[in-house]
Design a protein around this motif. Structure first.
Motif, mmCIF file in Angstrom:
data_model
loop_
_atom_site.group_PDB
_atom_site.id
_atom_site.type_symbol
_atom_site.label_atom_id
_atom_site.label_comp_id
_atom_site.label_asym_id
_atom_site.label_seq_id
_atom_site.Cartn_x
_atom_site.Cartn_y
_atom_site.Cartn_z
ATOM 1 N N HIS A 185 33.157 48.032 31.123
ATOM 2 C CA HIS A 185 32.810 46.829 31.893
ATOM 3 C C HIS A 185 33.506 46.825 33.251
ATOM 4 O O HIS A 185 34.710 47.021 33.345
ATOM 5 N N MET A 186 32.726 46.601 34.284
ATOM 6 C CA MET A 186 33.266 46.470 35.627
ATOM 7 C C MET A 186 32.660 45.217 36.254
ATOM 8 O O MET A 186 31.681 44.674 35.758
ATOM 9 N N GLY A 187 33.216 44.808 37.356
ATOM 10 C CA GLY A 187 32.671 43.646 38.043
ATOM 11 C C GLY A 187 33.776 42.844 38.682
ATOM 12 O O GLY A 187 34.928 43.280 38.789
ATOM 13 N N GLU A 188 33.432 41.634 39.121
ATOM 14 C CA GLU A 188 34.385 40.753 39.794
ATOM 15 C C GLU A 188 34.070 39.313 39.452
ATOM 16 O O GLU A 188 32.911 38.917 39.350
ATOM 17 N N VAL A 189 35.111 38.533 39.243
ATOM 18 C CA VAL A 189 34.986 37.106 38.983
ATOM 19 C C VAL A 189 35.850 36.371 40.003
ATOM 20 O O VAL A 189 37.000 36.748 40.230
ATOM 21 N N ARG B 242 38.905 46.487 33.618
ATOM 22 C CA ARG B 242 38.288 46.992 34.846
ATOM 23 C C ARG B 242 37.576 45.893 35.639
ATOM 24 O O ARG B 242 36.954 46.170 36.660
ATOM 25 N N ILE B 243 37.651 44.666 35.163
ATOM 26 C CA ILE B 243 37.027 43.556 35.890
ATOM 27 C C ILE B 243 38.064 42.917 36.814
ATOM 28 O O ILE B 243 39.140 42.522 36.380
ATOM 29 N N ARG B 244 37.729 42.828 38.082
ATOM 30 C CA ARG B 244 38.637 42.289 39.100
ATOM 31 C C ARG B 244 38.512 40.768 39.138
ATOM 32 O O ARG B 244 37.409 40.229 39.113
ATOM 33 N N SER C 121 27.617 34.976 35.695
ATOM 34 C CA SER C 121 27.491 36.381 35.323
ATOM 35 C C SER C 121 28.190 36.589 33.983
ATOM 36 O O SER C 121 29.044 35.786 33.582
ATOM 37 N N PRO C 122 27.872 37.671 33.256
ATOM 38 C CA PRO C 122 28.547 37.910 31.969
ATOM 39 C C PRO C 122 30.060 37.941 32.095
ATOM 40 O O PRO C 122 30.767 37.400 31.242
ATOM 41 N N ALA C 123 30.582 38.579 33.142
ATOM 42 C CA ALA C 123 32.033 38.651 33.324
ATOM 43 C C ALA C 123 32.623 37.260 33.550
ATOM 44 O O ALA C 123 33.637 36.888 32.954
ATOM 45 N N ALA C 124 31.977 36.468 34.430
ATOM 46 C CA ALA C 124 32.463 35.117 34.706
ATOM 47 C C ALA C 124 32.375 34.237 33.470
ATOM 48 O O ALA C 124 33.255 33.408 33.208
ATOM 49 N N GLN C 125 31.316 34.417 32.690
ATOM 50 C CA GLN C 125 31.146 33.626 31.478
ATOM 51 C C GLN C 125 32.256 33.910 30.465
ATOM 52 O O GLN C 125 32.749 32.997 29.784
#
Length: 300
Positions: free
Chosen positions: A93-97, A123-125, A282-286
């Motif tokens: 999983h990658m991404g940014e919140v 790995r999510i920022r 987004s999935p990461a933010a959720q």
């Protein structure tokens, strides 16, 4: 007519929108600055709009650029989620919140949640916009943050407010202060000492002014600041006492400061999660939102 740009051009724009500097943005995606500039020029020409305003020191988004950036982040998050689903490898999983948060909630609430989130999704920022209550509300309303932690917003029609906790205001003083040994302090007692307050533009100031309206003998400020963290520093320096939300104060083991419950009247505020009603996280933010929601605590 097809648009003449590709994913690399979009990623270049996201980099400069985030970093505000061409050199740093070019370095972040490992290309030369001239090549980076060509990607941005190509994107602006394809869209027929100017996305960036360049100065000698910094690059700022135009109004069109800000709107494009908000929509692009959602598109890239959705693309990342789709690719992850195809690969079927949750560990990548990658991404940014982006979370907007009042400073008092960062130290004693959000930091612990982020630590748990990082353990699950290393790995999510996570980007934190630490601002005043009004600034946090504005960042969420504009879409600059995925969601926020705030004590205002429950009256806004376009904003969802989920209460996490209710906390009371306390008297902040040094351990060597006469009030420190009391089990509770009235506002009239607090008014006898040099008083430190927040400015009139503060959300906390509005809560206190409404709660204490008409109260005889309420404290009059000798010092005024704009942030609770500054108030804590002035109290620690021995310049006076202050009324602060309990979350803004350090723990009971602090060597210099102590919190004493304020009464007559008891004043409280509700801290909660805010997001735009029209926003689909987004999935990461959720995932981060859910961790915050799960950490509801009792009144402080």
């Amino acid at each position: 007519m097809p648009m003449n740009f590709d994913l690399n051009d979009l990623l270049a724009f996201r980099a400069v929108a985030e970093l505000g500097n061409f050199r740093k943005a070019a370095e972040s995606i490992h290309i030369s600055q001239p090549a980076f500039s060509r990607r941005i020029d190509k994107l602006e020409q394809a869209l027929g709009a100017r996305l960036l305003e360049r100065t000698t020191r910094r690059v700022n988004l135009t109004a069109v650029g800000r709107d494009f950036d908000r929509q692009l982040r959602q598109i890239l998050d959705a693309l990342d989620t789709t690719l992850l689903g195809i690969r079927g490898v949750a560990a990548t999983h990658m991404g940014e919140v982006t979370v907007a948060c009042v400073p008092s909630a960062v130290n004693y609430f959000l930091s612990g949640v982020i630590a748990r989130f990082h353990e699950r999704y290393p790995r999510i920022r996570v980007k934190i916009i630490d601002d005043s209550a009004n600034g946090v509300l504005l960042a969420v309303s504009r879409g600059e943050a995925d969601f926020g932690l705030n004590f205002i917003g429950s009256q806004e029609h376009e904003v969802e407010f989920e209460t996490l906790l209710e906390e009371r205001f306390v008297a902040a003083c040094r351990r060597d202060h006469p009030l420190a040994k009391k089990k509770k302090v009235t506002w009239a007692e607090l008014a006898k000492y040099d008083y430190i307050s927040v400015g009139k533009t503060s959300g906390n100031r509005l809560i206190l002014d409404q709660a204490l309206a008409g109260l005889a003998g309420q404290p009059q400020s000798l010092y005024e600041t704009q942030h609770g963290t500054t108030m804590v520093g002035l109290v620690e320096a021995g310049l006076g006492v202050a009324a602060l939300p309990s979350m803004a104060m350090p723990g009971a083991d602090h060597p210099l400061l102590v919190s004493v419950p304020l009464v007559d009247p008891v004043v409280t505020r509700k801290m909660g999660l805010i997001k735009r009603r029209s926003t689909v996280l987004s999935p990461a933010a959720q995932q981060l939102y859910a961790l915050c929601s799960d950490r509801q605590v009792k009144s402080k």
